[in-house]
Scaffold this motif. Sequence first.
Motif, mmCIF file in Angstrom:
data_model
loop_
_atom_site.group_PDB
_atom_site.id
_atom_site.type_symbol
_atom_site.label_atom_id
_atom_site.label_comp_id
_atom_site.label_asym_id
_atom_site.label_seq_id
_atom_site.Cartn_x
_atom_site.Cartn_y
_atom_site.Cartn_z
ATOM 1 N N HIS A 5 9.905 -11.750 1.240
ATOM 2 C CA HIS A 5 9.164 -11.473 2.480
ATOM 3 C C HIS A 5 9.649 -10.178 3.123
ATOM 4 O O HIS A 5 8.834 -9.404 3.642
ATOM 5 C CB HIS A 5 9.284 -12.640 3.455
ATOM 6 N N ALA A 6 10.951 -9.932 3.090
ATOM 7 C CA ALA A 6 11.494 -8.701 3.680
ATOM 8 C C ALA A 6 10.970 -7.473 2.939
ATOM 9 O O ALA A 6 10.589 -6.467 3.566
ATOM 10 C CB ALA A 6 13.015 -8.732 3.658
ATOM 11 N N ARG A 7 10.931 -7.554 1.589
ATOM 12 C CA ARG A 7 10.396 -6.425 0.821
ATOM 13 C C ARG A 7 8.910 -6.222 1.105
ATOM 14 O O ARG A 7 8.433 -5.093 1.213
ATOM 15 C CB ARG A 7 10.630 -6.637 -0.679
ATOM 16 N N GLY A 8 8.175 -7.319 1.222
ATOM 17 C CA GLY A 8 6.750 -7.214 1.541
ATOM 18 C C GLY A 8 6.514 -6.598 2.912
ATOM 19 O O GLY A 8 5.639 -5.744 3.085
ATOM 20 N N GLU A 9 7.299 -7.021 3.879
ATOM 21 C CA GLU A 9 7.164 -6.462 5.234
ATOM 22 C C GLU A 9 7.523 -4.982 5.248
ATOM 23 O O GLU A 9 6.851 -4.176 5.882
ATOM 24 C CB GLU A 9 8.052 -7.229 6.220
ATOM 25 N N ALA A 10 8.582 -4.617 4.508
ATOM 26 C CA ALA A 10 8.966 -3.202 4.434
ATOM 27 C C ALA A 10 7.858 -2.379 3.788
ATOM 28 O O ALA A 10 7.547 -1.267 4.246
ATOM 29 C CB ALA A 10 10.273 -3.053 3.660
ATOM 30 N N TRP A 39 4.665 -3.112 3.769
ATOM 31 C CA TRP A 39 3.550 -3.061 4.717
ATOM 32 C C TRP A 39 3.820 -2.009 5.793
ATOM 33 O O TRP A 39 2.943 -1.222 6.133
ATOM 34 C CB TRP A 39 3.331 -4.437 5.343
ATOM 35 N N GLN A 40 5.036 -1.998 6.323
ATOM 36 C CA GLN A 40 5.387 -1.015 7.353
ATOM 37 C C GLN A 40 5.326 0.408 6.792
ATOM 38 O O GLN A 40 4.889 1.335 7.480
ATOM 39 C CB GLN A 40 6.774 -1.305 7.939
ATOM 40 N N ASP A 41 5.740 0.574 5.537
ATOM 41 C CA ASP A 41 5.662 1.880 4.883
ATOM 42 C C ASP A 41 4.209 2.313 4.756
ATOM 43 O O ASP A 41 3.870 3.476 5.017
ATOM 44 C CB ASP A 41 6.328 1.809 3.512
ATOM 45 N N TYR A 42 3.349 1.374 4.381
ATOM 46 C CA TYR A 42 1.925 1.689 4.277
ATOM 47 C C TYR A 42 1.362 2.082 5.645
ATOM 48 O O TYR A 42 0.618 3.067 5.767
ATOM 49 C CB TYR A 42 1.137 0.515 3.711
ATOM 50 N N LEU A 43 1.701 1.323 6.682
ATOM 51 C CA LEU A 43 1.201 1.635 8.024
ATOM 52 C C LEU A 43 1.683 3.011 8.482
ATOM 53 O O LEU A 43 0.956 3.741 9.155
ATOM 54 C CB LEU A 43 1.635 0.569 9.024
ATOM 55 N N ARG A 44 2.906 3.377 8.100
ATOM 56 C CA ARG A 44 3.469 4.658 8.514
ATOM 57 C C ARG A 44 2.861 5.818 7.732
ATOM 58 O O ARG A 44 2.560 6.869 8.288
ATOM 59 C CB ARG A 44 4.983 4.620 8.326
#
Length: 93
Positions: free
Chosen positions: A51-56, A58-63
């Motif tokens: 989940h932490a890798r997925g969230e990271a 996702w945040q990278d994609y948003l950025r």
Amino acid sequence: MKSCTLPAVRIQPELRAELEAVLGEEENISTFVADAVRRAVDFRRVQTDFHARGEAAWQDYLRTGVSHPVDEVFDRVQARIDARRRELQGPGT
């Protein structure tokens, strides 16, 4: 480090009977429970890391707005699986 005791857990008699029916020859309820707890802890750790890798990601994609086509991702994953399978099969297979 000293070992410690887990809290007693109440279960239905039917579940205890099922548990006793599946124990191995050298296994007892305590070792079975300890193994089950270890596996559950390991699973939760893997799940949390996933989940932490997925969230990271996702945040990278948003950025950045940079993404990869699903076919490209699946191809890379399949290549890793195939390489690992060949590695496990050993030479000459």
